[in-house]
Design a protein around this motif. Structure first.
Motif, PDB file in Angstrom:
ATOM      1  N   ILE A   1       9.901   9.241  10.634  1.00 11.74           N
ATOM      2  CA  ILE A   1      10.604   7.983  10.900  1.00 11.74           C
ATOM      3  C   ILE A   1       9.740   7.075  11.776  1.00 11.74           C
TER       4      ILE A   1
ATOM      5  N   ARG B   1      11.460   7.923   3.484  1.00 11.78           N
ATOM      6  CA  ARG B   1      11.301   8.417   4.854  1.00 11.78           C
ATOM      7  C   ARG B   1      12.648   8.791   5.455  1.00 11.78           C
ATOM      8  N   TRP B   2      13.662   7.945   5.243  1.00  6.03           N
ATOM      9  CA  TRP B   2      14.979   8.221   5.822  1.00  6.03           C
ATOM     10  C   TRP B   2      15.673   9.396   5.118  1.00  6.03           C
TER      11      TRP B   2
ATOM     12  N   SER C   1      11.997   3.125  -2.553  1.00  3.30           N
ATOM     13  CA  SER C   1      11.082   2.501  -1.585  1.00  3.30           C
ATOM     14  C   SER C   1      10.565   3.554  -0.610  1.00  3.30           C
ATOM     15  N   ALA C   2       9.393   3.280  -0.022  1.00  4.52           N
ATOM     16  CA  ALA C   2       8.802   4.210   0.942  1.00  4.52           C
ATOM     17  C   ALA C   2       9.728   4.408   2.145  1.00  4.52           C
ATOM     18  N   LYS C   3      10.380   3.308   2.582  1.00  2.02           N
ATOM     19  CA  LYS C   3      11.290   3.392   3.727  1.00  2.02           C
ATOM     20  C   LYS C   3      12.474   4.293   3.415  1.00  2.02           C
ATOM     21  N   LEU C   4      13.031   4.152   2.218  1.00  2.00           N
ATOM     22  CA  LEU C   4      14.180   4.975   1.831  1.00  2.00           C
ATOM     23  C   LEU C   4      13.785   6.442   1.767  1.00  2.00           C
TER      24      LEU C   4
ATOM     25  N   GLY D   1       6.971   4.933  10.322  1.00  2.00           N
ATOM     26  CA  GLY D   1       7.301   3.667   9.683  1.00  2.00           C
ATOM     27  C   GLY D   1       7.264   2.491  10.644  1.00  2.00           C
ATOM     28  N   ASN D   2       7.010   2.792  11.932  1.00  2.00           N
ATOM     29  CA  ASN D   2       6.909   1.732  12.948  1.00  2.00           C
ATOM     30  C   ASN D   2       5.758   0.786  12.607  1.00  2.00           C
TER      31      ASN D   2
ATOM     32  N   THR E   1       1.940   1.620  11.490  1.00  2.00           N
ATOM     33  CA  THR E   1       1.518   1.232  10.146  1.00  2.00           C
ATOM     34  C   THR E   1       0.229   0.424  10.218  1.00  2.00           C
TER      35      THR E   1
END
Length: 251
Positions: A116, A232-233, A227-230, A119-120, A124
């Motif tokens: 998590i 990660r979560w 998505s990459a963010k999704l 993703g900051n 990044t």
């Protein structure tokens, strides 16, 4: 082994393979499934590690397009990862003690948290502006990831997913494919060492491997639409669940 357990492990393998390709958490499904099927904890860990090879094979076949032009790059990472995997596998064969099992849940939680944090925006940017220093520490991290893969392996893909952006300029979907292949390589090395120790429960490995192959193939296809963010979560969420289960099992 009954036909019911065989089918159960195939189904568990499919789910685990998809979870692995998408969220790097195959052991969330496969390790508990082996315990339910009757395998002792250490044997379940070794059998699980061996069967996980087939997740990488399935996901590799479904990501050949994304990996085009990246095989030489992957080879460098594979050497580093492989060194660590040899060390970790030997440690498990020689010292299969309970201490590491008690530490693992916290390592899994740490991995999820690190993913998590990765993703900051500041981190990044650091990954995008690669320096020799960041690459050096990334390679050191990959060696430790290899050791972890050989010894236990749960959530090892999460660690690789964090490390690879600091080494590679590839797109996320290619990095995810690399992560799957590297994990499979680490598991293959572990299997070779485990075979010499005669600790693999083949009757459980085969049905689980069949399911993992199918799930790995389907999972890598699915991630193209996320998505990459999704991702990660999703992975972090699974990290908490897996850490809770492993903590319960260890204590």
């Amino acid at each position: 082994m009954t036909i019911g357990i065989f089918i159960f492990l195939v189904i568990a393998g499919v789910l685990a393979g998809m979870v692995s390709a998408i969220a790097s958490m195959a052991s969330l499904v496969s390790y508990p499934a082996l315990l339910i099927a009757g395998a002792a904890p250490v044997i379940a860990n070794i059998t699980n590690t061996s069967a996980l090879i087939f997740t990488g094979i399935g996901s590799t076949l479904s990501s050949l397009k994304e990996m085009k032009g990246h095989w030489k790059e992957l080879a460098k990472y594979a050497v580093v990862m492989g060194i660590g995997a040899v060390v970790g596998s030997l440690l498990l064969v020689i010292f299969p003690g309970k201490i590491f099992e008690k530490i693992v849940p916290f390592l899994v939680l740490l991995s999820g948290g690190m993913l998590i944090i990765s993703g900051n925006p500041k981190l990044t940017a650091l990954a995008q502006n690669k320096t020799s220093k960041t690459k050096f520490f990334a390679y050191i991290g990959m060696i430790f990831c290899g050791i972890y893969t050989g010894y236990f392996g749960a959530a090892a893909g999460v660690i690789n997913l964090i490390i690879l952006p600091y080494l590679s300029d590839a797109k996320f979907i290619t990095i995810n494919a690399m992560k799957n292949i590297l994990g499979s390589l680490g598991n293959l090395i572990a299997l070779c060492i485990f075979i010499s120790g005669g600790k693999v429960k083949w009757s459980f490995t085969i049905p689980l491997a069949i399911g993992l192959f199918i799930g790995g193939y389907l999972g890598q296809k699915t991630i193209k639409y996320l998505s990459a963010k999704l991702v990660r979560w999703i992975t972090a969420f699974f990290s908490v669940i897996l850490a809770g289960y492993l903590l319960y099992s260890a204590f």
